[in-house]
Design a protein around this motif. Structure first.
Motif, PDB file in Angstrom:
ATOM      1  N   LYS A  94       0.836  -1.197   0.000  1.00 58.43           N
ATOM      2  CA  LYS A  94       0.000   0.000   0.000  1.00 58.43           C
ATOM      3  C   LYS A  94       0.869   1.245   0.000  1.00 58.43           C
ATOM      4  O   LYS A  94       1.561   1.541   0.973  1.00 58.43           O
ATOM      5  CB  LYS A  94      -0.948   0.008   1.199  1.00 58.43           C
ATOM      6  N   VAL A  95       0.835   1.966  -1.095  1.00 61.11           N
ATOM      7  CA  VAL A  95       1.628   3.178  -1.266  1.00 61.11           C
ATOM      8  C   VAL A  95       0.825   4.411  -0.853  1.00 61.11           C
ATOM      9  O   VAL A  95       1.351   5.359  -0.293  1.00 61.11           O
ATOM     10  CB  VAL A  95       2.091   3.314  -2.731  1.00 61.11           C
ATOM     11  N   GLY A  96      -0.474   4.370  -1.146  1.00 53.36           N
ATOM     12  CA  GLY A  96      -1.333   5.501  -0.825  1.00 53.36           C
ATOM     13  C   GLY A  96      -1.338   6.546  -1.918  1.00 53.36           C
ATOM     14  O   GLY A  96      -0.427   6.611  -2.752  1.00 53.36           O
ATOM     15  N   GLN A 111      -0.679   9.627  -1.865  1.00 53.39           N
ATOM     16  CA  GLN A 111       0.406  10.606  -1.782  1.00 53.39           C
ATOM     17  C   GLN A 111       1.779   9.941  -1.750  1.00 53.39           C
ATOM     18  O   GLN A 111       2.785  10.579  -1.445  1.00 53.39           O
ATOM     19  CB  GLN A 111       0.220  11.480  -0.523  1.00 53.39           C
ATOM     20  N   GLY A 112       1.830   8.653  -2.061  1.00 50.57           N
ATOM     21  CA  GLY A 112       3.094   7.926  -2.034  1.00 50.57           C
ATOM     22  C   GLY A 112       3.958   8.235  -3.237  1.00 50.57           C
ATOM     23  O   GLY A 112       3.586   9.003  -4.128  1.00 50.57           O
ATOM     24  N   ASP A 113       5.129   7.627  -3.249  1.00 55.40           N
ATOM     25  CA  ASP A 113       6.078   7.844  -4.341  1.00 55.40           C
ATOM     26  C   ASP A 113       6.179   6.592  -5.201  1.00 55.40           C
ATOM     27  O   ASP A 113       6.279   5.476  -4.679  1.00 55.40           O
ATOM     28  CB  ASP A 113       7.457   8.185  -3.773  1.00 55.40           C
ATOM     29  N   ILE A 114       6.190   6.778  -6.499  1.00 57.31           N
ATOM     30  CA  ILE A 114       6.187   5.646  -7.425  1.00 57.31           C
ATOM     31  C   ILE A 114       7.420   4.772  -7.255  1.00 57.31           C
ATOM     32  O   ILE A 114       7.362   3.556  -7.479  1.00 57.31           O
ATOM     33  CB  ILE A 114       6.042   6.130  -8.886  1.00 57.31           C
ATOM     34  N   GLU A 115       8.537   5.350  -6.828  1.00 58.80           N
ATOM     35  CA  GLU A 115       9.757   4.557  -6.712  1.00 58.80           C
ATOM     36  C   GLU A 115       9.713   3.562  -5.559  1.00 58.80           C
ATOM     37  O   GLU A 115      10.573   2.680  -5.465  1.00 58.80           O
ATOM     38  CB  GLU A 115      10.989   5.467  -6.559  1.00 58.80           C
ATOM     39  N   THR A 116       8.715   3.672  -4.700  1.00 60.68           N
ATOM     40  CA  THR A 116       8.601   2.703  -3.606  1.00 60.68           C
ATOM     41  C   THR A 116       7.967   1.394  -4.058  1.00 60.68           C
ATOM     42  O   THR A 116       7.950   0.423  -3.302  1.00 60.68           O
ATOM     43  CB  THR A 116       7.782   3.283  -2.441  1.00 60.68           C
ATOM     44  N   VAL A 117       7.420   1.368  -5.269  1.00 59.41           N
ATOM     45  CA  VAL A 117       6.855   0.133  -5.815  1.00 59.41           C
ATOM     46  C   VAL A 117       7.930  -0.564  -6.625  1.00 59.41           C
ATOM     47  O   VAL A 117       8.372  -0.055  -7.660  1.00 59.41           O
ATOM     48  CB  VAL A 117       5.630   0.416  -6.709  1.00 59.41           C
ATOM     49  N   SER A 118       8.362  -1.723  -6.164  1.00 59.58           N
ATOM     50  CA  SER A 118       9.389  -2.457  -6.898  1.00 59.58           C
ATOM     51  C   SER A 118       8.799  -3.049  -8.176  1.00 59.58           C
ATOM     52  O   SER A 118       7.592  -3.293  -8.263  1.00 59.58           O
ATOM     53  CB  SER A 118       9.973  -3.575  -6.038  1.00 59.58           C
ATOM     54  N   VAL A 154      -4.451   2.530  -3.026  1.00 61.63           N
ATOM     55  CA  VAL A 154      -3.417   1.514  -2.828  1.00 61.63           C
ATOM     56  C   VAL A 154      -2.110   1.921  -3.499  1.00 61.63           C
ATOM     57  O   VAL A 154      -1.083   2.075  -2.848  1.00 61.63           O
ATOM     58  CB  VAL A 154      -3.872   0.137  -3.356  1.00 61.63           C
ATOM     59  N   GLY A 155      -2.147   2.070  -4.816  1.00 60.70           N
ATOM     60  CA  GLY A 155      -0.932   2.446  -5.521  1.00 60.70           C
ATOM     61  C   GLY A 155      -1.053   2.226  -7.018  1.00 60.70           C
ATOM     62  O   GLY A 155      -2.050   1.658  -7.493  1.00 60.70           O
ATOM     63  N   PRO A 156      -0.047   2.646  -7.796  1.00 63.38           N
ATOM     64  CA  PRO A 156      -0.127   2.559  -9.256  1.00 63.38           C
ATOM     65  C   PRO A 156      -0.134   1.134  -9.776  1.00 63.38           C
ATOM     66  O   PRO A 156      -0.716   0.862 -10.833  1.00 63.38           O
ATOM     67  CB  PRO A 156       1.127   3.311  -9.723  1.00 63.38           C
ATOM     68  N   HIS A 157       0.500   0.225  -9.064  1.00 65.67           N
ATOM     69  CA  HIS A 157       0.528  -1.175  -9.479  1.00 65.67           C
ATOM     70  C   HIS A 157      -0.874  -1.774  -9.461  1.00 65.67           C
ATOM     71  O   HIS A 157      -1.292  -2.451 -10.397  1.00 65.67           O
ATOM     72  CB  HIS A 157       1.466  -1.975  -8.568  1.00 65.67           C
ATOM     73  N   TYR A 158      -1.615  -1.504  -8.382  1.00 69.46           N
ATOM     74  CA  TYR A 158      -2.967  -2.037  -8.236  1.00 69.46           C
ATOM     75  C   TYR A 158      -3.940  -1.349  -9.210  1.00 69.46           C
ATOM     76  O   TYR A 158      -4.688  -2.014  -9.928  1.00 69.46           O
ATOM     77  CB  TYR A 158      -3.444  -1.849  -6.798  1.00 69.46           C
ATOM     78  N   ALA A 159      -3.907  -0.023  -9.237  1.00 71.98           N
ATOM     79  CA  ALA A 159      -4.836   0.720 -10.095  1.00 71.98           C
ATOM     80  C   ALA A 159      -4.659   0.344 -11.560  1.00 71.98           C
ATOM     81  O   ALA A 159      -5.637   0.146 -12.289  1.00 71.98           O
ATOM     82  CB  ALA A 159      -4.632   2.222  -9.898  1.00 71.98           C
ATOM     83  N   SER A 160      -3.414   0.233 -12.001  1.00 70.65           N
ATOM     84  CA  SER A 160      -3.179  -0.075 -13.414  1.00 70.65           C
ATOM     85  C   SER A 160      -3.557  -1.514 -13.747  1.00 70.65           C
ATOM     86  O   SER A 160      -4.031  -1.795 -14.861  1.00 70.65           O
ATOM     87  CB  SER A 160      -1.715   0.183 -13.775  1.00 70.65           C
TER      88      SER A 160
END
Length: 254
Positions: free
Chosen positions: A101-103, A105-112, A160-166
């Motif tokens: 869960k990035v949220g 307001q999270g940063d994309i680089e935190t998703v491996s 959640v984050g870009p990985h989940y949304a996409s």
């Protein structure tokens, strides 16, 4: 006149809890036999099978295990269902994962890249593969129903984050292509896009601030999503649609 799915077979992935379980019960009450997929919750899946076969109508139900992050297991899942119960007439691609869960307001680089690819594999790749396996029989018999469980995140970015949304928005492209391609073969394809459903693993620790985002003032419930899947399965004229179930969070379809 009540809809009937007597004699039909539905393969529901991620059927051991939440939306999958509620949908299995809803379709079984219409006479549909159910192939109950689970990943690790064997006892829960077996308990659901027991509940389903006790419903009136003499439906069949059986549990099948597979890791949706392993394509070979997905292929084996399909083969096992066909061998035990026959070819699915209905496919509900419901299994999924959120990943880290990035949220918003999270940063994309935190998703491996590994987390990104695994989320896509479980949510989108395995759903594509099962659809690819199920559709030929549906076309041959001139009847089929394919439903994807998307998310409101597909249209809004979500929490959640870009990985989940996409991974969820990719489903919509599949829906539109499949629906247009196979409509004349008696095969419909749609998606349900829930938001903030309380009795699911993803929303197990929802903060009050998140709940207040929902205009109707509460989180959704699995049976409310299941009722939409039931509509998509029983309506032969409804195809190529993304139905949002979000308590009024978004003002229109996306």
């Amino acid at each position: 006149m009540a809809a009937s799915l007597q004699g039909k077979l539905a393969l529901i992935t991620g059927a051991s809890g939440g939306i999958g379980k509620a949908t299995a019960i809803a379709l079984a009450k219409l006479g549909c036999s159910i192939a109950v997929h689970y990943s690790s919750a064997r006892d829960t899946a077996e308990a659901l099978v027991t509940e389903l076969i006790q419903l009136p109508g003499g439906i069949r139900a059986q549990a099948f295990q597979a890791d949706m992050g392993d394509y070979d297991q997905v292929r084996a899942l399909y083969a096992s269902v066909v061998d035990a119960l026959g070819h699915p007439d209905i496919l509900f691609n419901n299994a999924g994962m959120s990943g880290p869960k990035v949220g918003p307001q999270g940063d994309i680089e935190t998703v491996s890249l590994e987390d990104f690819e695994l989320t896509w594999k479980v949510n989108t790749g395995s759903s594509f593969l099962l659809t690819q396996l199920c559709v030929p029989h549906m076309v041959a018999q001139k009847y089929g129903r394919v439903v994807f469980c998307s998310s409101v995140a597909a249209g809004t970015g979500g929490v959640v984050g870009p990985h989940y949304a996409s991974s969820k928005s990719a489903m919509h492209g599949l829906v539109h292509w499949l629906a247009a391609r196979y409509a004349k073969d008696g095969v419909t394809c749609n998606a349900v896009a829930p938001a903030l459903i309380e009795d699911t693993k993803m929303m197990g620790d929802t903060a009050d601030a998140v709940r207040k985002l929902i205009p109707i003032g509460r989180l959704g419930r699995s049976h409310e999503v299941a009722s939409v899947v039931e509509m998509l399965v029983t309506n032969a004229y409804l195809t190529n649609k993304i139905i949002v179930v979000d308590g009024g969070l978004t003002p229109s379809a996306f």
